[in-house]
Design a protein around this motif. Structure first.
Motif, PDB file in Angstrom:
ATOM      1  N   ARG A  32     -11.131  18.214 -17.389  1.00  0.00           N
ATOM      2  CA  ARG A  32     -11.808  18.963 -16.326  1.00  0.00           C
ATOM      3  C   ARG A  32     -13.261  18.541 -16.116  1.00  0.00           C
ATOM      4  O   ARG A  32     -13.778  18.661 -15.015  1.00  0.00           O
ATOM      5  CB  ARG A  32     -11.756  20.458 -16.620  1.00  0.00           C
ATOM      6  CG  ARG A  32     -10.373  21.026 -16.508  1.00  0.00           C
ATOM      7  CD  ARG A  32     -10.371  22.499 -16.886  1.00  0.00           C
ATOM      8  NE  ARG A  32      -9.042  23.023 -16.752  1.00  0.00           N
ATOM      9  CZ  ARG A  32      -8.624  23.714 -15.697  1.00  0.00           C
ATOM     10  NH1 ARG A  32      -9.425  23.944 -14.700  1.00  0.00           N
ATOM     11  NH2 ARG A  32      -7.390  24.164 -15.652  1.00  0.00           N
ATOM     12  N   GLN A  33     -13.937  18.061 -17.143  1.00  0.00           N
ATOM     13  CA  GLN A  33     -15.350  17.727 -17.000  1.00  0.00           C
ATOM     14  C   GLN A  33     -15.590  16.573 -16.037  1.00  0.00           C
ATOM     15  O   GLN A  33     -16.590  16.537 -15.361  1.00  0.00           O
ATOM     16  CB  GLN A  33     -15.949  17.382 -18.356  1.00  0.00           C
ATOM     17  CG  GLN A  33     -16.052  18.597 -19.266  1.00  0.00           C
ATOM     18  CD  GLN A  33     -16.651  18.240 -20.606  1.00  0.00           C
ATOM     19  OE1 GLN A  33     -16.510  17.121 -21.067  1.00  0.00           O
ATOM     20  NE2 GLN A  33     -17.303  19.199 -21.238  1.00  0.00           N
ATOM     21  N   THR A  45      -6.306  24.433  -9.167  1.00  0.00           N
ATOM     22  CA  THR A  45      -5.170  25.283  -8.824  1.00  0.00           C
ATOM     23  C   THR A  45      -4.823  26.146 -10.031  1.00  0.00           C
ATOM     24  O   THR A  45      -5.369  25.946 -11.115  1.00  0.00           O
ATOM     25  CB  THR A  45      -3.928  24.444  -8.445  1.00  0.00           C
ATOM     26  OG1 THR A  45      -3.395  23.841  -9.645  1.00  0.00           O
ATOM     27  CG2 THR A  45      -4.254  23.361  -7.429  1.00  0.00           C
ATOM     28  N   GLU A  46      -3.890  27.061  -9.838  1.00  0.00           N
ATOM     29  CA  GLU A  46      -3.451  27.880 -10.963  1.00  0.00           C
ATOM     30  C   GLU A  46      -2.729  27.054 -12.015  1.00  0.00           C
ATOM     31  O   GLU A  46      -2.566  27.488 -13.151  1.00  0.00           O
ATOM     32  CB  GLU A  46      -2.575  29.059 -10.504  1.00  0.00           C
ATOM     33  CG  GLU A  46      -1.263  28.641  -9.901  1.00  0.00           C
ATOM     34  CD  GLU A  46      -1.283  28.522  -8.378  1.00  0.00           C
ATOM     35  OE1 GLU A  46      -0.198  28.519  -7.792  1.00  0.00           O
ATOM     36  OE2 GLU A  46      -2.363  28.411  -7.776  1.00  0.00           O
ATOM     37  N   LEU A  47      -2.289  25.851 -11.657  1.00  0.00           N
ATOM     38  CA  LEU A  47      -1.642  24.954 -12.621  1.00  0.00           C
ATOM     39  C   LEU A  47      -2.656  24.146 -13.415  1.00  0.00           C
ATOM     40  O   LEU A  47      -2.325  23.562 -14.434  1.00  0.00           O
ATOM     41  CB  LEU A  47      -0.704  23.984 -11.906  1.00  0.00           C
ATOM     42  CG  LEU A  47       0.456  24.582 -11.120  1.00  0.00           C
ATOM     43  CD1 LEU A  47       1.244  23.486 -10.427  1.00  0.00           C
ATOM     44  CD2 LEU A  47       1.344  25.415 -12.015  1.00  0.00           C
ATOM     45  N   GLY A  48      -3.885  24.081 -12.913  1.00  0.00           N
ATOM     46  CA  GLY A  48      -4.915  23.247 -13.498  1.00  0.00           C
ATOM     47  C   GLY A  48      -5.496  22.339 -12.434  1.00  0.00           C
ATOM     48  O   GLY A  48      -5.292  22.541 -11.230  1.00  0.00           O
ATOM     49  N   THR A  49      -6.206  21.322 -12.858  1.00  0.00           N
ATOM     50  CA  THR A  49      -6.822  20.384 -11.925  1.00  0.00           C
ATOM     51  C   THR A  49      -5.780  19.357 -11.473  1.00  0.00           C
ATOM     52  O   THR A  49      -5.144  18.710 -12.297  1.00  0.00           O
ATOM     53  CB  THR A  49      -8.012  19.662 -12.584  1.00  0.00           C
ATOM     54  OG1 THR A  49      -8.934  20.638 -13.064  1.00  0.00           O
ATOM     55  CG2 THR A  49      -8.714  18.741 -11.595  1.00  0.00           C
ATOM     56  N   ILE A  50      -5.634  19.249 -10.165  1.00  0.00           N
ATOM     57  CA  ILE A  50      -4.707  18.276  -9.582  1.00  0.00           C
ATOM     58  C   ILE A  50      -5.523  17.187  -8.912  1.00  0.00           C
ATOM     59  O   ILE A  50      -6.419  17.468  -8.115  1.00  0.00           O
ATOM     60  CB  ILE A  50      -3.764  18.942  -8.557  1.00  0.00           C
ATOM     61  CG1 ILE A  50      -2.829  19.932  -9.261  1.00  0.00           C
ATOM     62  CG2 ILE A  50      -2.959  17.887  -7.795  1.00  0.00           C
ATOM     63  CD1 ILE A  50      -1.878  20.673  -8.326  1.00  0.00           C
ATOM     64  N   GLY A  51      -5.199  15.945  -9.244  1.00  0.00           N
ATOM     65  CA  GLY A  51      -5.798  14.793  -8.591  1.00  0.00           C
ATOM     66  C   GLY A  51      -4.851  14.262  -7.534  1.00  0.00           C
ATOM     67  O   GLY A  51      -3.643  14.190  -7.754  1.00  0.00           O
ATOM     68  N   ILE A  52      -5.410  13.929  -6.384  1.00  0.00           N
ATOM     69  CA  ILE A  52      -4.624  13.366  -5.283  1.00  0.00           C
ATOM     70  C   ILE A  52      -5.302  12.062  -4.888  1.00  0.00           C
ATOM     71  O   ILE A  52      -6.506  12.046  -4.625  1.00  0.00           O
ATOM     72  CB  ILE A  52      -4.606  14.298  -4.054  1.00  0.00           C
ATOM     73  CG1 ILE A  52      -4.305  15.738  -4.450  1.00  0.00           C
ATOM     74  CG2 ILE A  52      -3.610  13.792  -3.009  1.00  0.00           C
ATOM     75  CD1 ILE A  52      -4.644  16.753  -3.359  1.00  0.00           C
ATOM     76  N   SER A  53      -4.511  10.979  -4.838  1.00  0.00           N
ATOM     77  CA  SER A  53      -5.073   9.690  -4.441  1.00  0.00           C
ATOM     78  C   SER A  53      -4.434   9.207  -3.154  1.00  0.00           C
ATOM     79  O   SER A  53      -3.243   9.419  -2.917  1.00  0.00           O
ATOM     80  CB  SER A  53      -4.843   8.635  -5.536  1.00  0.00           C
ATOM     81  OG  SER A  53      -5.544   8.984  -6.704  1.00  0.00           O
ATOM     82  N   GLU A  54      -5.245   8.550  -2.363  1.00  0.00           N
ATOM     83  CA  GLU A  54      -4.802   7.980  -1.091  1.00  0.00           C
ATOM     84  C   GLU A  54      -5.283   6.539  -1.016  1.00  0.00           C
ATOM     85  O   GLU A  54      -6.396   6.215  -1.422  1.00  0.00           O
ATOM     86  CB  GLU A  54      -5.417   8.767   0.071  1.00  0.00           C
ATOM     87  CG  GLU A  54      -5.178   8.111   1.412  1.00  0.00           C
ATOM     88  CD  GLU A  54      -6.272   8.375   2.442  1.00  0.00           C
ATOM     89  OE1 GLU A  54      -6.303   7.645   3.438  1.00  0.00           O
ATOM     90  OE2 GLU A  54      -7.098   9.280   2.230  1.00  0.00           O
ATOM     91  N   THR A  55      -4.429   5.691  -0.483  1.00  0.00           N
ATOM     92  CA  THR A  55      -4.796   4.319  -0.177  1.00  0.00           C
ATOM     93  C   THR A  55      -4.284   4.008   1.218  1.00  0.00           C
ATOM     94  O   THR A  55      -3.097   4.219   1.508  1.00  0.00           O
ATOM     95  CB  THR A  55      -4.185   3.326  -1.192  1.00  0.00           C
ATOM     96  OG1 THR A  55      -4.626   3.684  -2.509  1.00  0.00           O
ATOM     97  CG2 THR A  55      -4.602   1.890  -0.900  1.00  0.00           C
TER      98      THR A  55
END
Length: 161
Positions: free
Chosen positions: A32-33, A9-19
């Motif tokens: 980022r790598q 995103t324009e904010l940077g890399t966003i991680g989203i987790s689901e359980t």
């Protein structure tokens, strides 16, 4: 089982987790790598869609099942944060009053710090009593960008009426 997916995103890399069908984490990452792709479930795809809509100014509220882990106090603070209207801010003291514990401003600050669902649980809308931006896990520059985004889109919608 826990799944995590990363979006740029324009904010940077966003991680989203689901359980188990609920969103448990939403975070900005600086590494980022090691953060491309991941397992994208239908729920994570929906979360990505809603976050993208929010960041483009098309969404004001999220409609996702949330299951953040925390203490009862933290969860009460996070629930209060989700009641702050889009484009508005509240002080730590106001949040403490919202949860019925007016002397808990510092504890509210600590609960904000532990918020695992950035943006969706809008801790960026909490500011100091003097109106200054204070503390944000993703940094004050990101907090300022989110608040500006919301104010601009709130005004835009209001002006259109």
């Amino acid at each position: 089982m826990k799944y995590t997916y990363f979006i740029e995103t324009e904010l940077g890399t966003i991680g989203i987790s689901e359980t188990d069908g609920s969103i448990t984490e939403l975070f900005l990452t600086k590494n980022r790598q090691k953060t491309t792709g991941g397992s994208q479930t239908p729920m994570l795809k929906e979360a990505e869609k809603q976050i993208t809509e929010y960041l483009s100014g098309q969404r004001r509220e999220f409609d996702l099942p949330l299951a953040a882990e925390g203490t009862a106090f933290q969860k009460s603070v996070w629930a209060a944060l989700r009641k702050i209207p889009y484009g508005e801010t509240r002080s730590y003291k106001q949040i403490a009053e919202m949860i019925g514990n007016p002397n808990a401003s510092r504890a509210v600050g600590m609960a904000n710090n532990k918020n695992p669902l950035l943006i969706v649980t809008p801790c960026h809308r909490v500011i100091g009593a003097d109106g200054k931006l204070v503390g944000y896990a993703a940094g004050l520059a990101i907090k300022e960008r989110l608040l500006k985004l919301e104010r601009a889109n709130k005004e835009e919608k209001t002006d259109a009426r």
